[in-house]
Design an enzyme around this catalytic site. Sequence first.
Site, PDB file in Angstrom:
ATOM      1  N   HIS A  41       0.802  -1.224   0.000  1.00 53.41           N
ATOM      2  CA  HIS A  41       0.000   0.000   0.000  1.00 53.41           C
ATOM      3  C   HIS A  41       0.835   1.274   0.000  1.00 53.41           C
ATOM      4  O   HIS A  41       0.363   2.313   0.463  1.00 53.41           O
ATOM      5  CB  HIS A  41      -0.930   0.003   1.212  1.00 53.41           C
ATOM      6  CG  HIS A  41      -1.991  -1.050   1.150  1.00 53.41           C
ATOM      7  ND1 HIS A  41      -2.907  -1.115   0.133  1.00 53.41           N
ATOM      8  CD2 HIS A  41      -2.275  -2.089   1.976  1.00 53.41           C
ATOM      9  CE1 HIS A  41      -3.720  -2.144   0.329  1.00 53.41           C
ATOM     10  NE2 HIS A  41      -3.354  -2.752   1.432  1.00 53.41           N
ATOM     11  N   GLU A  44      -7.927 -12.480   4.387  1.00 52.88           N
ATOM     12  CA  GLU A  44      -8.638 -11.257   4.034  1.00 52.88           C
ATOM     13  C   GLU A  44      -9.865 -11.500   3.168  1.00 52.88           C
ATOM     14  O   GLU A  44     -10.474 -10.541   2.670  1.00 52.88           O
ATOM     15  CB  GLU A  44      -7.679 -10.305   3.306  1.00 52.88           C
ATOM     16  CG  GLU A  44      -6.436  -9.949   4.121  1.00 52.88           C
ATOM     17  CD  GLU A  44      -5.528  -8.976   3.414  1.00 52.88           C
ATOM     18  OE1 GLU A  44      -5.646  -7.769   3.677  1.00 52.88           O
ATOM     19  OE2 GLU A  44      -4.696  -9.426   2.598  1.00 52.88           O
TER      20      GLU A  44
END
Length: 257
Positions: A45, A150
């Site tokens: 990210h 996730e």
Amino acid sequence: MSTAKEKLARGELVLCLGLRQARTVDIAMIALQAGFDCVYVDMEHSPISLETTSIICAGCHGLGVTPLVRPPSHAADWISRALDGGAQGLIVPHVSNARQAQAIVSAARFPPLGQRSVMGPTPALAYKALPLGETNKTLNSQTLLIVMIETPEGVERADEIAAVDGIDMLLIGSNDLCTELGIPGELKHPKLRAAYDAVAKACKRHSKTLGVGGIRGDLELQTQLYRLGARFIIAGNDVAYLASAAKVDVQALRRIS
């Protein structure tokens, strides 16, 4: 000084700081003074380079702060280069089944557990020259290999993922998971709690560590998850800490006028 992996083996709570904006080696000393056990460089990210990631990892060695890296994908070259650059462990995102987990082990572990290519002396060993067999054995034992759960499939297959030899921890990425479950931001939703419970049971069954991330600032929920068995908590990241601390000061100073 104990590494994060050694603390986890003793059942101690390990606190991790995420890094997205830090670009200099002194972040390791800041993390140490704050009381963190480890940091992870978030290559998924952020636009941080592999070279800068390696510099940060090298700066952690000798301080008692364990450097981890979240690679941007499952690609074997990202995994091996992050480890060769000095990471003492990986937090690999979006792992949904045992096949993916086994491929990660293959890329991150030397034989007989995996097929990681041999480098020789590395920053992770302070470039100490050891017999090759000892180098491989030492790095295999010291590397902390974490896979992130996730997706709903990852929760459903948590037991088979936890059963994979060479995986040390299943870490629930709370924000991505609740988004996938259709409840973005609802960190106390029963669906997410059921996912925590399922992954915790899988970890306990296969003697793997339970980790959680994405729940910064909610001590009540963090305490519940600790009691559920979580021993690795990503407490927050550098961006959030900087922004929140700055906001408090600015708001206080604005009240002067």
